[in-house]
Motif scaffolding. Structure first.
Motif, PDB file in Angstrom:
ATOM      1  N   ARG A 102       3.649   6.003  -5.875  1.00  0.00           N
ATOM      2  CA  ARG A 102       4.747   5.949  -7.024  1.00  0.00           C
ATOM      3  C   ARG A 102       3.819   4.830  -8.086  1.00  0.00           C
ATOM      4  O   ARG A 102       4.219   5.246  -9.379  1.00  0.00           O
ATOM      5  N   LEU A 103       3.092   3.955  -7.810  1.00  0.00           N
ATOM      6  CA  LEU A 103       2.575   3.176  -8.685  1.00  0.00           C
ATOM      7  C   LEU A 103       1.586   4.041  -9.500  1.00  0.00           C
ATOM      8  O   LEU A 103       1.512   3.926 -10.787  1.00  0.00           O
TER       9      LEU A 103
ATOM     10  N   PRO B  16       0.731  -1.222   0.054  1.00  0.00           N
ATOM     11  CA  PRO B  16      -0.062  -0.071   0.049  1.00  0.00           C
ATOM     12  C   PRO B  16       0.903   1.496   0.154  1.00  0.00           C
ATOM     13  O   PRO B  16       0.279   2.177  -0.382  1.00  0.00           O
ATOM     14  N   ALA B  17       2.008   1.101   0.545  1.00  0.00           N
ATOM     15  CA  ALA B  17       2.808   2.606   0.630  1.00  0.00           C
ATOM     16  C   ALA B  17       3.467   2.724  -0.589  1.00  0.00           C
ATOM     17  O   ALA B  17       4.012   4.060  -1.015  1.00  0.00           O
TER      18      ALA B  17
ATOM     19  N   ASP C  19      -7.973   4.763  -8.540  1.00  0.00           N
ATOM     20  CA  ASP C  19      -8.033   3.825  -9.524  1.00  0.00           C
ATOM     21  C   ASP C  19      -6.825   2.880  -9.304  1.00  0.00           C
ATOM     22  O   ASP C  19      -6.791   1.803  -9.481  1.00  0.00           O
ATOM     23  N   THR C  20      -5.625   3.522  -8.751  1.00  0.00           N
ATOM     24  CA  THR C  20      -4.488   2.865  -8.711  1.00  0.00           C
ATOM     25  C   THR C  20      -4.621   1.784  -7.428  1.00  0.00           C
ATOM     26  O   THR C  20      -4.106   0.712  -7.470  1.00  0.00           O
ATOM     27  N   GLU C  21      -5.158   2.325  -6.500  1.00  0.00           N
ATOM     28  CA  GLU C  21      -5.533   1.455  -5.264  1.00  0.00           C
ATOM     29  C   GLU C  21      -6.331   0.239  -5.768  1.00  0.00           C
ATOM     30  O   GLU C  21      -5.988  -0.830  -5.179  1.00  0.00           O
TER      31      GLU C  21
ATOM     32  N   TRP D 237       5.525  -8.131  -9.553  1.00  0.00           N
ATOM     33  CA  TRP D 237       6.553  -7.622  -8.597  1.00  0.00           C
ATOM     34  C   TRP D 237       6.568  -6.043  -8.914  1.00  0.00           C
ATOM     35  O   TRP D 237       6.201  -5.605  -9.814  1.00  0.00           O
ATOM     36  N   GLY D 238       6.974  -5.468  -7.729  1.00  0.00           N
ATOM     37  CA  GLY D 238       7.263  -4.009  -7.900  1.00  0.00           C
ATOM     38  C   GLY D 238       8.658  -3.997  -8.201  1.00  0.00           C
ATOM     39  O   GLY D 238       9.618  -4.698  -7.581  1.00  0.00           O
ATOM     40  N   ILE D 239       9.097  -3.235  -9.331  1.00  0.00           N
ATOM     41  CA  ILE D 239      10.716  -3.027  -9.669  1.00  0.00           C
ATOM     42  C   ILE D 239      11.118  -1.992  -8.757  1.00  0.00           C
ATOM     43  O   ILE D 239      10.703  -0.809  -9.196  1.00  0.00           O
ATOM     44  N   THR D 240      12.226  -2.197  -8.116  1.00  0.00           N
ATOM     45  CA  THR D 240      13.004  -1.125  -7.446  1.00  0.00           C
ATOM     46  C   THR D 240      14.410  -1.062  -7.723  1.00  0.00           C
ATOM     47  O   THR D 240      14.896  -2.365  -8.042  1.00  0.00           O
TER      48      THR D 240
END
Length: 187
Positions: free
Chosen positions: A27-28, A22-23, A51-53, A71-74
């Protein structure tokens, strides 16, 4: 069959691929609301954090239900979300899934998505027991096509006018990668 609990964290020389949280929603939202990123997706950019949530809730449900994984890419340095990607439309009986991805434009042209997909693909073939990975994209999205071709995907065909968005029909190019092709290219 793969289990996504605990969530599989993947690392590369520059990247850490982890669960989105959620944090990460702001960024998303930057990724999903950017017209450059969504230009070829056949959908409108997210117009609100809500919308993103909602998208993040769908992603989380797919992971929880073991039907998809994103995956989140960091970057290893800094750790902020710069992109996302993963497998969806997982057809377990036939052992294939579609791969999708997005990246903030500030990070385009640096080989980041190629590097991220090089980490995701072995996971799909080994842990999810996929035989085939498919990608569908707008034929005008040459940058994405180059990423796929670098990884060994073959352009298999084109669906004509199968997507309707923004009051027009568009085509979809279909790319595929088989497990044996991936392993042959990796050796």
């Amino acid at each position: 069959m793969a289990s996504f609990d605990p969530f599989p964290v993947l690392t590369t020389p520059r990247l850490r691929l982890r669960a989105m949280e959620p944090a990460d929603v702001e960024r998303l939202f930057r990724i999903r609301s950017d017209p450059q990123v969504t230009r070829y997706t056949g959908r409108a950019p997210d117009s609100s954090i809500a919308d993103t949530e909602q998208n993040l809730a769908v992603v989380s449900a797919g992971i929880r239900e073991n039907t998809s994984i994103y995956w989140g890419i960091t970057l290893k340095e800094g750790g902020e979300l710069i992109g996302n990607g993963g497998f969806w439309r997982w057809n377990k009986p036939h052992r294939w899934a579609e791969i999708g991805y997005g990246l903030l434009p500030a990070f385009w042209g640096q080989g980041i998505m190629t590097e991220a997909l090089r980490a995701m693909l072995p996971f799909g073939f080994a842990s999810m027991d996929l035989h085939r990975v498919e990608a569908q994209l707008d034929p005008e999205n040459r940058a994405s096509a180059r990423v796929l071709e670098r990884l060994g995907f073959t352009r298999e065909g084109q669906h004509r006018q199968n997507w309707y968005y923004d009051e027009r029909f568009t085509d979809t190019a279909v790319y595929g990668l088989l497990r044996g092709e991936f392993h042959a290219a990796a050796t």
